[in-house]
Write a protein that holds these residues in place. Structure first.
Motif, PDB file in Angstrom:
ATOM      1  N   ILE A 105      37.294   5.494 -24.391  1.00  0.00           N
ATOM      2  CA  ILE A 105      37.468   5.426 -23.173  1.00  0.00           C
ATOM      3  C   ILE A 105      36.167   5.826 -22.204  1.00  0.00           C
ATOM      4  O   ILE A 105      35.785   5.417 -21.244  1.00  0.00           O
ATOM      5  CB  ILE A 105      38.917   6.062 -22.796  1.00  0.00           C
ATOM      6  CG1 ILE A 105      39.957   5.673 -23.375  1.00  0.00           C
ATOM      7  CG2 ILE A 105      38.809   6.171 -21.244  1.00  0.00           C
ATOM      8  CD1 ILE A 105      41.148   6.130 -23.348  1.00  0.00           C
ATOM      9  N   GLU A 106      35.431   6.811 -22.739  1.00  0.00           N
ATOM     10  CA  GLU A 106      34.547   7.663 -22.045  1.00  0.00           C
ATOM     11  C   GLU A 106      33.398   6.505 -22.246  1.00  0.00           C
ATOM     12  O   GLU A 106      32.836   6.216 -20.842  1.00  0.00           O
ATOM     13  CB  GLU A 106      33.999   8.559 -22.939  1.00  0.00           C
ATOM     14  CG  GLU A 106      34.635   9.894 -22.411  1.00  0.00           C
ATOM     15  CD  GLU A 106      34.577  10.978 -23.401  1.00  0.00           C
ATOM     16  OE1 GLU A 106      33.592  10.996 -24.337  1.00  0.00           O
ATOM     17  OE2 GLU A 106      35.235  12.101 -23.203  1.00  0.00           O
ATOM     18  N   SER A 110      33.702   3.152 -22.011  1.00  0.00           N
ATOM     19  CA  SER A 110      34.004   2.113 -21.012  1.00  0.00           C
ATOM     20  C   SER A 110      33.832   2.750 -19.776  1.00  0.00           C
ATOM     21  O   SER A 110      33.496   2.086 -18.679  1.00  0.00           O
ATOM     22  CB  SER A 110      35.306   1.568 -21.249  1.00  0.00           C
ATOM     23  OG  SER A 110      36.502   2.645 -20.741  1.00  0.00           O
ATOM     24  N   SER A 111      33.960   3.823 -19.469  1.00  0.00           N
ATOM     25  CA  SER A 111      33.779   4.501 -17.957  1.00  0.00           C
ATOM     26  C   SER A 111      32.218   4.424 -17.569  1.00  0.00           C
ATOM     27  O   SER A 111      31.943   4.206 -16.645  1.00  0.00           O
ATOM     28  CB  SER A 111      34.241   5.840 -18.155  1.00  0.00           C
ATOM     29  OG  SER A 111      35.550   6.123 -18.247  1.00  0.00           O
ATOM     30  N   ALA A 126      33.841   0.427 -16.167  1.00  0.00           N
ATOM     31  CA  ALA A 126      35.128  -0.476 -16.242  1.00  0.00           C
ATOM     32  C   ALA A 126      36.226   0.395 -15.250  1.00  0.00           C
ATOM     33  O   ALA A 126      36.323   1.658 -15.229  1.00  0.00           O
ATOM     34  CB  ALA A 126      35.790  -0.438 -17.637  1.00  0.00           C
ATOM     35  N   THR A 166      39.905   1.352 -13.540  1.00  0.00           N
ATOM     36  CA  THR A 166      41.206   1.725 -14.117  1.00  0.00           C
ATOM     37  C   THR A 166      41.983   0.451 -14.623  1.00  0.00           C
ATOM     38  O   THR A 166      42.260   0.352 -15.992  1.00  0.00           O
ATOM     39  CB  THR A 166      42.123   2.475 -13.191  1.00  0.00           C
ATOM     40  OG1 THR A 166      41.216   3.429 -12.495  1.00  0.00           O
ATOM     41  CG2 THR A 166      43.539   3.052 -14.035  1.00  0.00           C
ATOM     42  N   HIS A 177      40.710  -2.464 -15.867  1.00  0.00           N
ATOM     43  CA  HIS A 177      40.111  -3.030 -16.875  1.00  0.00           C
ATOM     44  C   HIS A 177      40.277  -2.089 -18.071  1.00  0.00           C
ATOM     45  O   HIS A 177      40.410  -2.570 -19.475  1.00  0.00           O
ATOM     46  CB  HIS A 177      38.596  -3.177 -16.639  1.00  0.00           C
ATOM     47  CG  HIS A 177      38.312  -4.210 -15.899  1.00  0.00           C
ATOM     48  ND1 HIS A 177      38.157  -4.420 -14.676  1.00  0.00           N
ATOM     49  CD2 HIS A 177      38.285  -5.622 -16.328  1.00  0.00           C
ATOM     50  CE1 HIS A 177      37.910  -5.558 -14.073  1.00  0.00           C
ATOM     51  NE2 HIS A 177      37.984  -6.513 -15.380  1.00  0.00           N
ATOM     52  N   LYS A 178      40.150  -0.688 -17.902  1.00  0.00           N
ATOM     53  CA  LYS A 178      40.557   0.113 -19.006  1.00  0.00           C
ATOM     54  C   LYS A 178      41.736  -0.122 -19.624  1.00  0.00           C
ATOM     55  O   LYS A 178      41.955  -0.166 -20.740  1.00  0.00           O
ATOM     56  CB  LYS A 178      40.398   1.542 -18.450  1.00  0.00           C
ATOM     57  CG  LYS A 178      38.931   2.085 -18.980  1.00  0.00           C
ATOM     58  CD  LYS A 178      39.178   3.786 -18.738  1.00  0.00           C
ATOM     59  CE  LYS A 178      38.443   3.839 -17.404  1.00  0.00           C
ATOM     60  NZ  LYS A 178      38.502   5.375 -17.111  1.00  0.00           N
ATOM     61  N   ILE A 210      41.442  -2.073 -23.571  1.00  0.00           N
ATOM     62  CA  ILE A 210      41.287  -1.013 -24.398  1.00  0.00           C
ATOM     63  C   ILE A 210      42.697  -0.196 -24.700  1.00  0.00           C
ATOM     64  O   ILE A 210      43.000  -0.457 -25.724  1.00  0.00           O
ATOM     65  CB  ILE A 210      40.440   0.311 -23.641  1.00  0.00           C
ATOM     66  CG1 ILE A 210      38.908  -0.301 -23.819  1.00  0.00           C
ATOM     67  CG2 ILE A 210      40.151   1.323 -24.796  1.00  0.00           C
ATOM     68  CD1 ILE A 210      37.812   0.591 -23.111  1.00  0.00           C
TER      69      ILE A 210
END
Lengths: 220, 259
Positions: free
Chosen positions: A118-119, A121-122, A126, A128, A130-131, A135
């Motif tokens: 998640i980190e 992707s941030s 990305a 919220t 998209h996350k 993911i």
């Protein structure tokens, strides 16, 4: 039969949706979380029949808290137990009791997602949405499937709540398959017909059971 | 915060209702502030027509005995399955998946069977059914806990000259005592909360609390205050236990199907 199917599907859908929202909310962590967590899953521990009774009091036309205040604030006489609304009331009550259960399963799955993913992707920018879409969702699909499957089975055979709330009525509008068997077997005393219905239901339910056994074997 | 409130609204409302007197209950809209009264609690505990104390004893006895027997059977069975290799994985999967089947299927046949053996309206009958209901869950839980115990410990005990029974009692039992307590509590809760079989198998003598509470919906009209009081008292025991076993709950609910 038809009622059971509709009831099972709608409750499962609502519970998965709400459960996911709640789980995601808790996943984002906030203050006082542990305490609220405990409070949130309390409905799960209550006997479905007693929970039904509680809701019977809560939604009752004359003494219920909810109809009372709806009337007080909006001036509408909302009858939760009229034939038109009864199905939605039951769905709502089932969701009220069992969303916490779905929430628990999904929350456990969310905690299993590696935080680095998640980190990363941030950092890649990305949002919220998209996350969640690319993911989180793929990660928790097994949990969603398990939770949904269990909930569908449970609400398909629902008995306690409906027995206490409506007894299958008005008419046979809310007669789930379990209520039907109970009625034929024990109210009308036709044990033969009830057993026959039971056997058919048994054969129907064997399909998902055998399926899970097969799936489980593949994983071994 | 609000969501939590909504989920607990039925409970809060029922507790509030149980403390209201009859006049306050029928006010519209229902007042949020009122003078609490213990009348309904007093009523249900002393009323000669409504045998709350008998229901309570029934519930406690049934839940206690059925979960104790369940645990004993499942402990032995789990040991046999994990260590002695009795039965195939398929058999275990079959037993644990039994709980996916609607219980109502068994209701007519069990009723007819029990009638022949004079087990209707006895605690023994209900205890037997509750054991049946509880075994799949308890078994799947205990098997998964027992699989976590390293085999070497057992082998060294075996070398020291301990036999099977000694190994089970002196070594395995202490090691899984806390999960076992959790399993026990879960079976207790299931048995306490069970409704269907308690309903069909009891007439007067063996009625449990879950049925008893719903009996207040009488022909004379519904006695809301008493229902509320009885409901409140009946949800307390599962609650106390629930907080204790929280961390095992996910496993318990998903256990049978995940394996």
């Amino acid at each position: 039969m038809k009622f059971s199917l509709i009831f099972g599907l709608t409750t499962t859908f609502f519970e998965l949706f709400l459960g996911f929202l709640l789980a995601y909310f808790f996943y984002l962590k906030f203050r006082g979380m542990r305490f609220l967590f405990t409070l949130l899953i309390t409905p799960m521990f209550m006997a479905p029949s007693l929970f039904g009774l509680m809701n019977r009091i809560l939604f009752n036309n004359f003494i219920g808290l909810i109809p009372g205040y709806i009337k007080f604030f909006f001036g509408i006489d909302l009858d939760f137990f009229s034939p038109k609304n009864i199905i939605w009331t039951l769905v709502g009550i089932d969701a009220l009791q069992w969303t916490p259960f779905v929430f628990l399963i999904i929350y456990a799955a969310l905690l299993g997602i590696p935080i680095q993913l998640i980190e990363a992707s941030s950092i890649d920018g990305a949002g919220t949405f998209h996350k969640i879409r690319y993911i989180i969702l793929p990660y928790i699909i097994p949990a969603l499937a398990t939770g949904g499957f269990l909930r569908f089975l449970e609400s398909f055979r629902v008995f306690d709540t409906i027995y206490v709330l409506t007894g299958g009525g008005p008419g046979d509008l809310t007669t789930s398959i379990s209520i039907f068997i109970y009625r034929t077997g024990f109210t009308m005393g036709d044990q033969g017909l009830a057993s026959a219905a039971g056997i058919i239901l048994f054969l129907l339910m064997m399909i998902p059971v055998l399926l899970t056994i097969k799936l489980a074997k593949r994983r071994w | 915060m609000i969501v939590i409130l909504i989920f607990n609204l039925p409970l809060i409302n029922v507790v509030m209702t149980s403390f209201k007197n009859n006049a306050t209950i029928s006010q519209s809209p229902p007042p949020l502030l009122f003078v609490p009264t213990l009348r309904h609690y007093y009523d249900i505990l002393t009323s000669p027509t409504f045998l709350f104390s008998r229901f309570l004893t029934n519930s406690i006895l049934i839940a206690l005995f059925s979960s104790m027997i369940t645990i004993t059977i499942c402990l032995l069975a789990a040991y046999a399955i994990v260590r002695l290799g009795v039965g195939s994985p398929l058999l275990l999967a079959f037993v644990t998946n039994l709980r996916a089947i609607p219980l109502i299927i068994f209701a007519p046949s069990i009723y007819v069977l029990f009638k022949q053996f004079d087990l209707i309206d006895t605690r023994t009958g209900i205890i037997m059914v509750h054991i049946l209901v509880n075994i799949p869950i308890a078994l799947s839980l205990l098997v998964s806990f027992m699989q976590d115990i390293p085999k070497e410990i057992e082998e060294s005990a075996h070398l020291d000259g301990a036999n099977r029974v000694q190994i089970l009692l002196r070594i395995i039992l202490p090691m899984i005592s806390s999960p076992m307590v959790a399993t026990f509590i879960l079976s207790f809760m299931y048995s306490w909360n069970e409704f269907l079989f308690a309903l069909i198998l009891s007439i007067k003598k063996a009625t449990t609390l879950t049925i008893g509470a719903s009996l207040f919906i009488t022909a004379w009209g519904v006695q809301w205050g008493r229902i509320a009081a009885a409901t409140t008292l009946s949800v307390i025991p599962p609650f106390v236990f629930a907080f204790y076993v929280q961390k095992y709950l996910v496993e318990a609910f998903t256990g049978g199907l995940k394996e």
